[in-house]
Design an enzyme around this catalytic site. Structure first.
Site, PDB file in Angstrom:
ATOM      1  N   LYS A  77       0.626 -20.019  21.517  1.00  0.00           N
ATOM      2  CA  LYS A  77       0.381 -18.907  22.444  1.00  0.00           C
ATOM      3  C   LYS A  77       0.748 -19.371  23.835  1.00  0.00           C
ATOM      4  O   LYS A  77       0.321 -20.455  24.254  1.00  0.00           O
ATOM      5  CB  LYS A  77      -1.114 -18.549  22.404  1.00  0.00           C
ATOM      6  CG  LYS A  77      -1.477 -17.372  23.273  1.00  0.00           C
ATOM      7  CD  LYS A  77      -1.370 -16.082  22.480  1.00  0.00           C
ATOM      8  CE  LYS A  77      -1.425 -14.854  23.352  1.00  0.00           C
ATOM      9  NZ  LYS A  77      -0.118 -14.497  23.932  1.00  0.00           N
ATOM     10  N   LYS A 121      -6.273 -25.245  26.621  1.00  0.00           N
ATOM     11  CA  LYS A 121      -7.013 -24.054  27.054  1.00  0.00           C
ATOM     12  C   LYS A 121      -7.515 -23.257  25.846  1.00  0.00           C
ATOM     13  O   LYS A 121      -8.673 -22.841  25.788  1.00  0.00           O
ATOM     14  CB  LYS A 121      -6.104 -23.180  27.934  1.00  0.00           C
ATOM     15  CG  LYS A 121      -6.884 -22.207  28.800  1.00  0.00           C
ATOM     16  CD  LYS A 121      -5.963 -21.315  29.591  1.00  0.00           C
ATOM     17  CE  LYS A 121      -5.843 -21.739  31.023  1.00  0.00           C
ATOM     18  NZ  LYS A 121      -5.464 -20.686  31.949  1.00  0.00           N
ATOM     19  N   LYS A 133       4.968 -22.335  25.524  1.00  0.00           N
ATOM     20  CA  LYS A 133       5.389 -21.831  26.839  1.00  0.00           C
ATOM     21  C   LYS A 133       6.887 -21.621  26.799  1.00  0.00           C
ATOM     22  O   LYS A 133       7.609 -22.324  26.081  1.00  0.00           O
ATOM     23  CB  LYS A 133       5.062 -22.872  27.929  1.00  0.00           C
ATOM     24  CG  LYS A 133       4.968 -22.260  29.299  1.00  0.00           C
ATOM     25  CD  LYS A 133       3.635 -21.583  29.435  1.00  0.00           C
ATOM     26  CE  LYS A 133       3.508 -20.777  30.682  1.00  0.00           C
ATOM     27  NZ  LYS A 133       2.163 -20.191  30.787  1.00  0.00           N
ATOM     28  N   THR A 175      -9.929 -12.183  33.215  1.00  0.00           N
ATOM     29  CA  THR A 175      -9.989 -13.519  33.811  1.00  0.00           C
ATOM     30  C   THR A 175     -11.108 -13.576  34.849  1.00  0.00           C
ATOM     31  O   THR A 175     -11.909 -14.521  34.862  1.00  0.00           O
ATOM     32  CB  THR A 175      -8.625 -13.905  34.407  1.00  0.00           C
ATOM     33  OG1 THR A 175      -7.640 -13.750  33.383  1.00  0.00           O
ATOM     34  CG2 THR A 175      -8.607 -15.333  34.886  1.00  0.00           C
ATOM     35  N   ASN A 185      -5.783 -10.050  41.272  1.00  0.00           N
ATOM     36  CA  ASN A 185      -6.445  -9.690  40.018  1.00  0.00           C
ATOM     37  C   ASN A 185      -7.706 -10.533  39.793  1.00  0.00           C
ATOM     38  O   ASN A 185      -8.806 -10.001  39.651  1.00  0.00           O
ATOM     39  CB  ASN A 185      -5.435  -9.875  38.862  1.00  0.00           C
ATOM     40  CG  ASN A 185      -6.083  -9.651  37.514  1.00  0.00           C
ATOM     41  OD1 ASN A 185      -6.907 -10.425  37.082  1.00  0.00           O
ATOM     42  ND2 ASN A 185      -5.731  -8.567  36.850  1.00  0.00           N
ATOM     43  N   SER A 221      -6.261 -11.787  25.522  1.00  0.00           N
ATOM     44  CA  SER A 221      -4.922 -11.699  24.912  1.00  0.00           C
ATOM     45  C   SER A 221      -5.046 -11.915  23.404  1.00  0.00           C
ATOM     46  O   SER A 221      -4.381 -11.245  22.606  1.00  0.00           O
ATOM     47  CB  SER A 221      -3.984 -12.762  25.482  1.00  0.00           C
ATOM     48  OG  SER A 221      -3.778 -12.531  26.838  1.00  0.00           O
TER      49      SER A 221
HETATM   50  P1  NAD Z   1      -2.395 -12.119  42.052  1.00  0.00           P
HETATM   51  O1  NAD Z   1      -0.975 -12.212  42.430  1.00  0.00           O
HETATM   52  O2  NAD Z   1      -2.952 -10.848  41.512  1.00  0.00           O
HETATM   53  O3  NAD Z   1      -3.311 -12.504  43.321  1.00  0.00           O
HETATM   54  C1  NAD Z   1      -3.130 -13.653  44.078  1.00  0.00           C
HETATM   55  C2  NAD Z   1      -3.958 -13.473  45.362  1.00  0.00           C
HETATM   56  O4  NAD Z   1      -3.930 -14.667  46.107  1.00  0.00           O
HETATM   57  C3  NAD Z   1      -3.443 -12.372  46.293  1.00  0.00           C
HETATM   58  O5  NAD Z   1      -4.554 -11.714  46.876  1.00  0.00           O
HETATM   59  C4  NAD Z   1      -2.677 -13.155  47.355  1.00  0.00           C
HETATM   60  O6  NAD Z   1      -2.585 -12.449  48.588  1.00  0.00           O
HETATM   61  C5  NAD Z   1      -3.569 -14.351  47.466  1.00  0.00           C
HETATM   62  N1  NAD Z   1      -2.961 -15.529  48.049  1.00  0.00           N
HETATM   63  C6  NAD Z   1      -1.725 -16.043  47.856  1.00  0.00           C
HETATM   64  N2  NAD Z   1      -1.562 -17.163  48.575  1.00  0.00           N
HETATM   65  C7  NAD Z   1      -2.739 -17.352  49.221  1.00  0.00           C
HETATM   66  C8  NAD Z   1      -3.216 -18.324  50.114  1.00  0.00           C
HETATM   67  N3  NAD Z   1      -2.441 -19.349  50.481  1.00  0.00           N
HETATM   68  N4  NAD Z   1      -4.483 -18.218  50.592  1.00  0.00           N
HETATM   69  C9  NAD Z   1      -5.279 -17.196  50.231  1.00  0.00           C
HETATM   70  N5  NAD Z   1      -4.882 -16.239  49.392  1.00  0.00           N
HETATM   71  C10 NAD Z   1      -3.640 -16.313  48.894  1.00  0.00           C
HETATM   72  O7  NAD Z   1      -2.626 -13.327  41.033  1.00  0.00           O
HETATM   73  P2  NAD Z   1      -3.802 -13.506  39.987  1.00  0.00           P
HETATM   74  O8  NAD Z   1      -3.371 -12.959  38.675  1.00  0.00           O
HETATM   75  O9  NAD Z   1      -5.074 -13.068  40.598  1.00  0.00           O
HETATM   76  O10 NAD Z   1      -3.790 -15.096  39.814  1.00  0.00           O
HETATM   77  C11 NAD Z   1      -4.435 -15.955  40.719  1.00  0.00           C
HETATM   78  C12 NAD Z   1      -4.535 -17.341  40.105  1.00  0.00           C
HETATM   79  O11 NAD Z   1      -5.228 -17.268  38.866  1.00  0.00           O
HETATM   80  C13 NAD Z   1      -3.195 -18.011  39.761  1.00  0.00           C
HETATM   81  O12 NAD Z   1      -3.353 -19.401  39.901  1.00  0.00           O
HETATM   82  C14 NAD Z   1      -3.022 -17.674  38.287  1.00  0.00           C
HETATM   83  O13 NAD Z   1      -2.181 -18.570  37.608  1.00  0.00           O
HETATM   84  C15 NAD Z   1      -4.445 -17.819  37.825  1.00  0.00           C
HETATM   85  N6  NAD Z   1      -4.697 -17.150  36.544  1.00  0.00           N
HETATM   86  C16 NAD Z   1      -4.547 -15.798  36.421  1.00  0.00           C
HETATM   87  C17 NAD Z   1      -4.813 -15.193  35.199  1.00  0.00           C
HETATM   88  C18 NAD Z   1      -4.723 -13.710  35.039  1.00  0.00           C
HETATM   89  O14 NAD Z   1      -5.082 -13.218  33.965  1.00  0.00           O
HETATM   90  N7  NAD Z   1      -4.315 -12.964  36.058  1.00  0.00           N
HETATM   91  C19 NAD Z   1      -5.182 -15.966  34.083  1.00  0.00           C
HETATM   92  C20 NAD Z   1      -5.345 -17.348  34.248  1.00  0.00           C
HETATM   93  C21 NAD Z   1      -5.090 -17.920  35.485  1.00  0.00           C
END
Ligand code: NAD
Length: 425
Positions: A78, A102, A114, A198, A229, A359
């Site tokens: 996955k 994970k 991946k 998440t 998100n 997922s």
């Molecule tokens: P997203 O793009 O929806 O949101 C990212 C947020 O971070 C935005 O609000 C952006 O403005 C902000 N941001 C970017 N750079 C920044 C900085 N330097 N300082 C402060 N804020 C900043 O992304 P997401 O899906 O929320 O993912 C965020 C993190 O979580 C990533 O590391 C991602 O890999 C991880 N993650 C996400 C999921 C998922 O299901 N969405 C699952 C596992 C891990």
């Protein structure tokens, strides 16, 4: 908003080696045999393909596509597919292994995989991206499969690309096979509850950790970095459970209010303001957004990008608990100081695994030909997250290690034991 699982390990020259450093620490504590160690350190399968695509200008351009299956010993692999200019084999290998750990930590029946295509989707038309996604799918027809390898979105790809993948795979098989991929649009068999999954898992992990640390959620304060998100859902759900969210931030800056920020209002503001908190009036803007990480709060949730807690600021961190919503927000060097300071850090491979858990539920529902309600999805993912937290916590006591190493121990132990039982070498 992006749906990414998991993120790159950008700071390291060789991400595979960086991942292996933590793996090695856990393997040593576990007393892993050299044979199993050697099996786990090498990916099970690496496929590299050339993808010639007709571009909009009529010229043919050749792209490189990669898919790595680190392990399929626990079940089908996955992991996401990223479309990015810097995709390379070592990174994909590291991320595939990361997915193995994970999935094993939350005890879902998947191995780790991946994939990636070296391209710049920002400079490509929708038609070019669609042709590339379809060509990649056809090239990986023998690799993908609901019982073999189930891709998902990652950096540069989303539900739209997953829909194309499902369609191309289904056409080749002569029937609709929606369980070949997750992260699809709802109408194609996506799961309810995936959007908040998440952030919800972050909330469950935070509450479980607060219970261990005897922090009362109704008297606790929290700062959340990132309001996309993961960050906005985590903020909302933690606020609903009594925490006072005193600071939030996004790329526009950090916003602080000692009396607590109304998260519903902040989300509504962001949604009506091109997705950014710029100009938000419910809190004061901090001069330096990085100050958010150093506020005197009980709980800190980095949920934006990697490498924000480093040796340069870790000394000034006052939170008692860090819950890693983002992937890789803490550098390995900062880890040691966090441990010395007695801060509990719930690591990314545990805290943000709510996404991959739902997922998995998407795949289960597709295979059943049935749709679960959001309540059922949430209830089941909450239980998985809580059980995983307890399991890792017990390992941290048993092996006298921080939660991060304990999470690797739980994961590696599960995979290693499965190898020992299955044997067949
Ligand atoms: P997203 O793009 O929806 O949101 C990212 C947020 O971070 C935005 O609000 C952006 O403005 C902000 N941001 C970017 N750079 C920044 C900085 N330097 N300082 C402060 N804020 C900043 O992304 P997401 O899906 O929320 O993912 C965020 C993190 O979580 C990533 O590391 C991602 O890999 C991880 N993650 C996400 C999921 C998922 O299901 N969405 C699952 C596992 C891990």
């Amino acid at each position: 908003m992006a749906y990414i699982e998991p993120a790159p390990i950008k700071d390291a020259e060789n991400p595979l080696e960086s991942m292996m450093e933590r793996f090695n620490l856990a393997a040593e504590k576990l007393g892993l045999s050299e044979e199993v160690y050697n099996v786990l350190k090498n990916p099970a399968k690496q496929v590299i393909v050339s993808l010639p695509i007709t571009m909009d200008n009529g010229k043919i351009q050749v792209f490189e596509g990669i898919r790595v299956i680190h392990s399929n010993i626990l079940g089908p692999a996955k992991g996401g597919i990223r479309f990015a200019p810097d995709v390379h084999l070592d990174e994909v290998k590291a991320l595939a292994a990361w997915m193995t750990w994970k999935c094993a930590v939350v005890d879902i029946p998947y191995g780790g995989g991946k994939g990636g295509v070296r391209c710049n989707p920002r400079e490509m038309s929708k038609g070019e991206i669609e042709r590339l996604m379809r060509a990649y799918t056809l090239a990986m027809l023998d690799v993908f499969g609901p019982d073999k390898d189930i891709p998902a979105p990652d950096m540069g790809t989303g539900p739209r690309e997953m829909a194309w993948l499902m369609d191309e795979y289904s056409k080749a098989k002569g029937m609709t096979v929606n369980s070949v991929v997750t992260g699809k649009p709802l109408v194609l068999g996506g799961s309810l509850g995936r959007t908040e999954a998440t952030g919800r898992g972050v909330m469950v992990s935070a509450l479980a950790a607060m219970q261990k640390l005897k922090i009362n959620p109704f008297q606790a304060t929290c700062a959340v970095q990132g309001f996309g998100n993961v960050g906005s859902w985590a903020s909302l759900l933690l606020e609903e459970r009594g925490l006072k969210i005193v600071a939030i931030s996004d790329i526009s800056g950090a916003y602080h209010n000692v009396n607590g920020i109304n998260i519903q209002e902040a989300i509504a503001y962001r949604d009506g303001n091109n997705g950014t908190l710029e100009g938000f009036k419910g809190a004061e803007k901090l001069n330096d957004p990085m100050e958010l990480l150093e506020l005197d709060v009980d709980v800190l949730v980095p949920a934006a990008v990697e490498d924000v807690i480093t040796i340069h600021n870790v000394d000034r961190i006052k939170a008692k608990l860090i819950v890693e919503g983002a992937n890789g927000p803490t550098s390995a060097k900062a880890d040691a100081i966090i441990n010395e300071k007695g801060i509990m850090a719930v690591p990314d491979i545990l805290a943000n695994a709510g996404g991959v858990t739902v997922s998995y539920f998407e795949w289960v529902q597709n295979r059943l030909g049935y749709k679960w309600t959001a309540e059922r999805v949430n209830r089941r993912s909450d239980r998985i997250m809580k059980d995983a937290f307890d399991h890792v916590y017990e390992a941290s006591i048993k092996y006298d290690v921080p939660m991060r190493i304990a999470a690797y121990i739980v994961a590696i132990d599960k995979v290693a034991k499965t190898y020992t039982f299955r044997g067949g070498f």
